[in-house]
Design a protein around this motif. Structure first.
Motif, PDB file in Angstrom:
ATOM      1  N   ARG A 242      27.082 113.767  15.604  1.00  0.00           N
ATOM      2  CA  ARG A 242      26.132 114.883  15.712  1.00  0.00           C
ATOM      3  C   ARG A 242      25.115 114.858  14.577  1.00  0.00           C
ATOM      4  N   ALA A 243      25.519 114.314  13.420  1.00  0.00           N
ATOM      5  CA  ALA A 243      24.626 114.273  12.255  1.00  0.00           C
ATOM      6  C   ALA A 243      23.675 113.073  12.284  1.00  0.00           C
ATOM      7  N   GLY A 244      23.753 112.264  13.346  1.00  0.00           N
ATOM      8  CA  GLY A 244      22.806 111.164  13.494  1.00  0.00           C
ATOM      9  C   GLY A 244      23.286 109.813  13.006  1.00  0.00           C
ATOM     10  N   TYR A 245      24.594 109.682  12.762  1.00  0.00           N
ATOM     11  CA  TYR A 245      25.134 108.406  12.293  1.00  0.00           C
ATOM     12  C   TYR A 245      25.741 107.630  13.462  1.00  0.00           C
ATOM     13  N   ARG A 246      25.470 106.334  13.474  1.00  0.00           N
ATOM     14  CA  ARG A 246      26.031 105.473  14.521  1.00  0.00           C
ATOM     15  C   ARG A 246      27.353 104.889  14.041  1.00  0.00           C
ATOM     16  N   HIS A 247      28.364 104.996  14.875  1.00  0.00           N
ATOM     17  CA  HIS A 247      29.691 104.477  14.548  1.00  0.00           C
ATOM     18  C   HIS A 247      29.714 102.997  14.924  1.00  0.00           C
ATOM     19  N   TYR A 248      29.251 102.140  14.000  1.00  0.00           N
ATOM     20  CA  TYR A 248      29.034 100.736  14.362  1.00  0.00           C
ATOM     21  C   TYR A 248      30.234  99.835  14.052  1.00  0.00           C
ATOM     22  N   GLU A 249      31.196 100.344  13.272  1.00  0.00           N
ATOM     23  CA  GLU A 249      32.404  99.586  12.944  1.00  0.00           C
ATOM     24  C   GLU A 249      33.540 100.579  12.803  1.00  0.00           C
ATOM     25  N   ILE A 250      34.764 100.129  12.941  1.00  0.00           N
ATOM     26  CA  ILE A 250      35.909 101.036  13.016  1.00  0.00           C
ATOM     27  C   ILE A 250      35.871 102.129  11.959  1.00  0.00           C
ATOM     28  N   ALA A 251      35.549 101.778  10.720  1.00  0.00           N
ATOM     29  CA  ALA A 251      35.587 102.755   9.624  1.00  0.00           C
ATOM     30  C   ALA A 251      34.220 103.052   9.039  1.00  0.00           C
ATOM     31  N   ASN A 252      33.134 102.655   9.728  1.00  0.00           N
ATOM     32  CA  ASN A 252      31.801 102.750   9.133  1.00  0.00           C
ATOM     33  C   ASN A 252      30.770 103.350  10.076  1.00  0.00           C
ATOM     34  N   TRP A 253      29.927 104.208   9.488  1.00  0.00           N
ATOM     35  CA  TRP A 253      28.863 104.896  10.203  1.00  0.00           C
ATOM     36  C   TRP A 253      27.544 104.687   9.434  1.00  0.00           C
ATOM     37  N   ALA A 254      26.425 104.552  10.165  1.00  0.00           N
ATOM     38  CA  ALA A 254      25.158 104.301   9.471  1.00  0.00           C
ATOM     39  C   ALA A 254      23.995 104.966  10.195  1.00  0.00           C
TER      40      ALA A 254
END
Length: 386
Positions: A242-254
């Motif tokens: 919701r805050a605009g971060y993409r969940h691109y890896e299991i433990a990482n958002w960007a």
């Protein structure tokens, strides 16, 4: 290695030992500090010569706490790196404790080409920081982030969830504060408490493993249960999405365009060199590692012996597991072209086993973990090991 390499430089020094940490660390005041840094410079020079001075695509200073290095130590390390490699990185990251990044140190890192700061915030809850044995205060992370932003750096925040006594409301509050600070990247890890001795124990004076074992056993007993941890993970997915971060890896958002280029090199199975105690290397399909014990590492550099080769490594299964960590998933046709039809058939068979449990979705040539699969990734990965 025409495309260059990723370079990881390990700085083991810490102001104090976090009791949950399993990385190669040592006290910042260790009498071995000068000898370690000299050995590190010699390893950098030797590897640069052996690899014929390759281009460094990404540079990552991890630890430990690299932000504890003094400006003259940073400058000396930078000089050696420039001599040993073609240092034209697209990204230069240091890990930092929020309480240890002062102006003089930051200026020295900027002179080395720093573009990205990874802050070990871990929690914005004073009780959480105490539970994790952290020495910084909740406000330190916001202050360090502001200094980094003023310097024009990209910023990652590390958060830990599932610490002893943590409630869902406390985790939601951490996520709200993190999103409000607006970092470019977030890494969220569940607290893992391995109840076995780690290799850096000889680096630390004092109680050694029995003290850590008692802490970890008590902490494990006070953690949220598996269902609670899973729920916290799903809350992070929703909240950061919701805050605009993409969940691109299991433990990482960007944020868009702000993924960790260095870590993508790991997950995409590219060539990377690790220097320093406990550092791992992946070059030409072979994996190797340095000793974790500082004295053993220094002795290896003094003797000129090679890193320990990981004879148990299986490049084909590791490639599949790494690719599946990413939201882009595993390209099965490209995988077959690299490892052969037999390896590809084995992977397809393993993935078919977990498809009915909705852990993996295979569409055409691509296999991707589902949301449930990201939560239970180990159930998928164990089937990929021959």
């Amino acid at each position: 290695m025409t495309r260059g390499i990723g370079l990881y430089v390990h700085i083991p020094f810490c102001a104090s030992r976090c009791p949950y940490c399993d990385f190669a660390t040592a006290p910042a005041t260790t009498v071995l500090r000068g000898r370690y840094l000299e050995a590190l410079r010699r390893e950098i020079a030797r590897e640069g010569e052996l690899l014929d001075r390759p281009r460094v695509r990404t540079l990552f200073f991890g630890g430990g706490t690299p932000s504890l290095l003094e400006p003259n130590e940073i400058e000396s390390l930078g000089d050696e790196l420039r001599r040993a490699f073609v240092l034209w990185p697209r990204e230069v990251t240091i890990e930092a404790n929020p309480a240890t990044l002062d102006r003089a140190r930051l200026e020295a890192w900027l002179a080395l080409g720093l573009t990205r700061l990874s802050l070990g915030a871990q929690s914005f809850d004073a009780a959480g920081l105490r539970a994790l044995g952290r020495t910084h205060q909740p406000d330190d992370s916001a202050a360090a982030l502001a200094v980094a932003r003023e310097a024009g750096l990209d910023i990652n925040l590390d958060l830990i969830f599932g610490w002893p006594g943590q409630t869902l409301a406390a985790w939601e509050h951490d996520l709200e504060i993190a999103a409000a600070l607006g970092p470019d990247h977030l890494s969220c890890y569940p607290l893992e408490l391995r109840l076995d001795p780690d290799g850096s124990i000889p680096n630390w004076p004092g109680g050694g493993w029995p003290v850590l074992e008692r802490w970890r056993q008590a902490a494990a007993a006070a953690q949220p249960d598996d269902a609670g941890i899973a729920h916290m993970y799903r809350v992070a997915e929703r909240s950061l999405g919701r805050a605009g971060y993409r969940h691109y890896e299991i433990a990482n958002w960007a944020r868009p365009g702000k993924r960790s280029l260095h870590n993508l090199g790991y997950w995409r199975d590219r060539d990377w060199l690790g220097v320093g105690a406990g550092a791992h290397t992946h070059l030409g399909g072979a994996r190797s590692a340095n000793p974790v014990d500082l004295r053993a590492y220094i002795a290896r550099i003094d003797s000129g012996s090679a890193r320990a080769i990981d004879a148990d490594a299986d490049p084909s299964s590791e490639n599949a597991m790494l690719a599946l960590r990413l939201d882009s998933g595993l390209d099965l046709e490209r995988y077959a072209a690299r490892f052969g039809d037999g390896a590809a058939a084995r992977v397809r068979s393993a993935l078919r086993e977990v498809e009915p449990a909705h852990l993996v979705r295979v569409t055409g040539r691509h296999a991707r973990l589902t949301a449930r699969g990201r939560l239970l990734a180990s159930e998928v990965f164990v089937r990929l090991i021959p």
